[in-house]
Write a protein that holds these residues in place. Structure first.
Motif, PDB file in Angstrom:
ATOM      1  N   TYR A 164      11.011   3.335 -10.776  1.00 24.10           N
ATOM      2  CA  TYR A 164      11.001   4.040  -9.493  1.00 24.10           C
ATOM      3  C   TYR A 164      10.340   5.408  -9.689  1.00 24.10           C
ATOM      4  O   TYR A 164      10.449   6.032 -10.751  1.00 24.10           O
ATOM      5  CB  TYR A 164      12.417   4.232  -8.959  1.00 24.10           C
ATOM      6  CG  TYR A 164      13.089   2.952  -8.527  1.00 24.10           C
ATOM      7  CD1 TYR A 164      12.962   2.488  -7.229  1.00 24.10           C
ATOM      8  CD2 TYR A 164      13.871   2.223  -9.433  1.00 24.10           C
ATOM      9  CE1 TYR A 164      13.589   1.315  -6.836  1.00 24.10           C
ATOM     10  CE2 TYR A 164      14.489   1.046  -9.046  1.00 24.10           C
ATOM     11  CZ  TYR A 164      14.344   0.606  -7.737  1.00 24.10           C
ATOM     12  OH  TYR A 164      14.961  -0.564  -7.343  1.00 24.10           O
ATOM     13  N   GLU A 166       9.851   9.282  -7.670  1.00 28.39           N
ATOM     14  CA  GLU A 166      10.471  10.143  -6.668  1.00 28.39           C
ATOM     15  C   GLU A 166       9.392  10.880  -5.890  1.00 28.39           C
ATOM     16  O   GLU A 166       8.497  11.488  -6.469  1.00 28.39           O
ATOM     17  CB  GLU A 166      11.395  11.146  -7.360  1.00 28.39           C
ATOM     18  CG  GLU A 166      12.221  11.986  -6.399  1.00 28.39           C
ATOM     19  CD  GLU A 166      13.199  12.887  -7.122  1.00 28.39           C
ATOM     20  OE1 GLU A 166      13.802  13.745  -6.455  1.00 28.39           O
ATOM     21  OE2 GLU A 166      13.353  12.734  -8.361  1.00 28.39           O
ATOM     22  N   LEU A 172      13.493   7.686  -3.778  1.00 28.28           N
ATOM     23  CA  LEU A 172      12.999   6.841  -4.867  1.00 28.28           C
ATOM     24  C   LEU A 172      12.265   5.635  -4.294  1.00 28.28           C
ATOM     25  O   LEU A 172      12.767   4.962  -3.390  1.00 28.28           O
ATOM     26  CB  LEU A 172      14.159   6.372  -5.747  1.00 28.28           C
ATOM     27  CG  LEU A 172      14.894   7.464  -6.542  1.00 28.28           C
ATOM     28  CD1 LEU A 172      16.064   6.864  -7.309  1.00 28.28           C
ATOM     29  CD2 LEU A 172      13.934   8.174  -7.481  1.00 28.28           C
ATOM     30  N   THR A 173      11.097   5.404  -4.816  1.00 29.87           N
ATOM     31  CA  THR A 173      10.279   4.267  -4.376  1.00 29.87           C
ATOM     32  C   THR A 173       9.906   3.413  -5.583  1.00 29.87           C
ATOM     33  O   THR A 173       9.477   3.948  -6.616  1.00 29.87           O
ATOM     34  CB  THR A 173       8.993   4.750  -3.682  1.00 29.87           C
ATOM     35  OG1 THR A 173       9.344   5.625  -2.616  1.00 29.87           O
ATOM     36  CG2 THR A 173       8.200   3.571  -3.139  1.00 29.87           C
ATOM     37  N   PHE A 174      10.073   2.104  -5.445  1.00 27.58           N
ATOM     38  CA  PHE A 174       9.712   1.188  -6.534  1.00 27.58           C
ATOM     39  C   PHE A 174       8.201   1.217  -6.734  1.00 27.58           C
ATOM     40  O   PHE A 174       7.425   1.125  -5.788  1.00 27.58           O
ATOM     41  CB  PHE A 174      10.170  -0.239  -6.204  1.00 27.58           C
ATOM     42  CG  PHE A 174       9.744  -1.264  -7.222  1.00 27.58           C
ATOM     43  CD1 PHE A 174      10.466  -1.430  -8.399  1.00 27.58           C
ATOM     44  CD2 PHE A 174       8.619  -2.048  -7.016  1.00 27.58           C
ATOM     45  CE1 PHE A 174      10.078  -2.365  -9.330  1.00 27.58           C
ATOM     46  CE2 PHE A 174       8.227  -2.990  -7.945  1.00 27.58           C
ATOM     47  CZ  PHE A 174       8.961  -3.151  -9.111  1.00 27.58           C
ATOM     48  N   SER A 175       7.768   1.324  -7.967  1.00 35.82           N
ATOM     49  CA  SER A 175       6.341   1.378  -8.276  1.00 35.82           C
ATOM     50  C   SER A 175       6.082   0.690  -9.609  1.00 35.82           C
ATOM     51  O   SER A 175       6.506   1.172 -10.654  1.00 35.82           O
ATOM     52  CB  SER A 175       5.840   2.828  -8.333  1.00 35.82           C
ATOM     53  OG  SER A 175       4.472   2.875  -8.705  1.00 35.82           O
ATOM     54  N   THR A 190       9.240  -3.421  -3.528  1.00 34.97           N
ATOM     55  CA  THR A 190      10.644  -3.572  -3.934  1.00 34.97           C
ATOM     56  C   THR A 190      10.668  -4.564  -5.104  1.00 34.97           C
ATOM     57  O   THR A 190       9.741  -5.376  -5.252  1.00 34.97           O
ATOM     58  CB  THR A 190      11.517  -4.115  -2.793  1.00 34.97           C
ATOM     59  OG1 THR A 190      11.091  -5.457  -2.476  1.00 34.97           O
ATOM     60  CG2 THR A 190      11.415  -3.228  -1.561  1.00 34.97           C
TER      61      THR A 190
END
Length: 424
Positions: A164, A166, A172-175, A190
């Motif tokens: 994740y 920030e 928080l973003t899944f990457s 996701t």
């Protein structure tokens, strides 16, 4: 059928057929119309989704990597590999029946011989079958190792250690990037959607593995089988007299006249028939090789050029990747697989050329001194014919031999050195 003939290998191309069936190319051996119908549907879906749709999306993604030198090279590498896979599928649909006809001709039982002394043709075919299975399975496993080394780490990371990032607001973003670059028609932001994207991408990748491995090893195994036939012919020519003497003796016929200075008419007639069979067998092998060359030469040229580029750029990617990383293992296995693919082409092409060049020497050792004039004439004509080399080519530009293999490796390294210098 004699006991010696029963030793001949059966189902020489069984593993190749199995792989090509799963690739949606070779129709399974069944009389069930329902099974054939579902196979046709499966083959159409595989071809349209994998070779048409998915291959085109790989080239679409090239524009997204034009500012990243390493990603661009990797993307082009896999796009080239899969484009060649698509070409091989099209080749099979257009000319696959010609390859099947070559196989049928070479498997004709007319070209069986009985064993005598150290000549055992059945053992030669058994050894050729084991060689074909060994190299086919090795390439099959290398292809699966290439994909597994890329997809399994990415899958387990997404499940157990998702990455994740920030943003400015603290969200928080899944990457996580996919193992290979291709356009995906949905977002994978996701862990669940990322896993779906992996499955969406991995399906075609495994399909490519089956079609590429199946087509390349079929070509390799036909060359392997042609080389086995040439080895059998060497023994058949060399032992013509011994085998004919055995047959005539079993019939109770005379073998020699004038105190051994000449064969009996019965033995001469038997030797003439056997020489005619061997010459017809040799001509069938030569025609099969020439037909294989005619149909496959431009596909071979495309594959060799693609391999030249891929080996060069893969070496560059390996040289710029940390040794301890999983990416290094994936790139290394891929480079080894592409090198092994080149070995299959050149090694077995070279084997055909070498075996054909040895046929005249076997004729010379056929105990021809006591034979009739017609036998000696046939022998000389065949020896003169075999002075012309028998080989497959890379699009008529170069013979498919080990010399060509060495030249390609040298050229790949030279291009790599230039690429490395420019990058530095």
């Amino acid at each position: 059928m004699s006991s010696s003939e029963s030793q001949y290998a059966k189902n020489h191309f069984g593993l190749n057929r199995w792989i090509l069936t799963y690739a949606g190319l070779w129709v399974p051996d069944t009389k069930s119309k329902i099974a054939i119908f579902f196979f046709r549907v499966y083959a159409a879906i595989v071809f349209l989704f994998v070779n048409v749709w998915f291959t085109s999306t790989e080239f679409i993604s090239i524009k997204d990597t034009k500012h990243d030198w390493e990603l661009l090279i990797k993307n082009i590498n896999f796009a080239l590999t899969h484009m060649m896979g698509a070409f091989k599928c099209v080749f099979w649909f257009v000319r696959g029946n010609r390859l099947v006809n070559i196989i049928v001709r070479l498997q004709d039982e007319r070209w069986h011989y009985e064993a005598v002394e150290d000549f055992n043709p059945g053992a030669i075919t058994q050894d050729a079958k084991r060689t074909g299975i060994k190299y086919t399975f090795a390439f099959f496993m290398l292809a699966h190792m290439t994909l597994s080394s890329s997809y399994f780490p990415a899958f387990f990371t997404a499940v157990f250690r998702p990455h994740y990032v920030e943003d400015a607001n603290g969200n928080l973003t899944f990457s996580q990037s996919l193992p290979y670059l291709s356009w995906i028609p949905f977002a994978y932001d996701t862990p669940l959607s990322y896993i779906i994207a992996i499955l969406y991408q991995a399906g075609p990748m495994w399909s490519y593995a089956y079609s590429i491995v199946g087509m390349d090893t079929l070509f390799m195994n036909i060359m392997n089988y042609i080389a086995a036939h040439l080895l059998i012919l060497k023994g058949a020519f060399r032992t013509i007299r011994q085998r004919c003497v055995r047959r005539v003796a079993e019939r109770g016929g005379a073998l020699e006249i004038r105190e051994g200075l000449a064969n009996s008419p019965e033995l001469d007639a038997e030797m003439h028939r056997e020489m005619r069979k061997c010459v017809q067998h040799l001509q069938t092998v030569i025609n099969s090789c020439e037909e294989l060359e005619f149909n496959h030469k431009y596909l071979t040229l495309g594959q060799i050029l693609a391999t030249l580029f891929i080996l060069c750029t893969s070496l560059f990617l390996v040289s710029t990747t940390p040794v301890a990383s999983s990416k290094f293992a994936a790139e290394g296995v891929y480079m080894i697989a592409m090198g092994f693919q080149l070995v299959l082409y050149c090694w077995f092409g070279n084997k055909v050329t070498v075996r054909a060049s040895e046929v005249p020497d076997s004729l010379w050792h056929s105990e021809w001194l006591q034979a009739a004039y017609s036998f000696k004439t046939s022998m000389l004509i065949t020896m003169i014919r075999m002075k012309k080399p028998l080989y497959l080519t890379v699009g008529k530009f170069a013979p498919l031999t080990l010399t060509t293999f060495v030249a390609i490796i040298k050229a790949s390294y030279s291009f790599f050195a230039v690429l490395k210098k420019v990058n530095d």
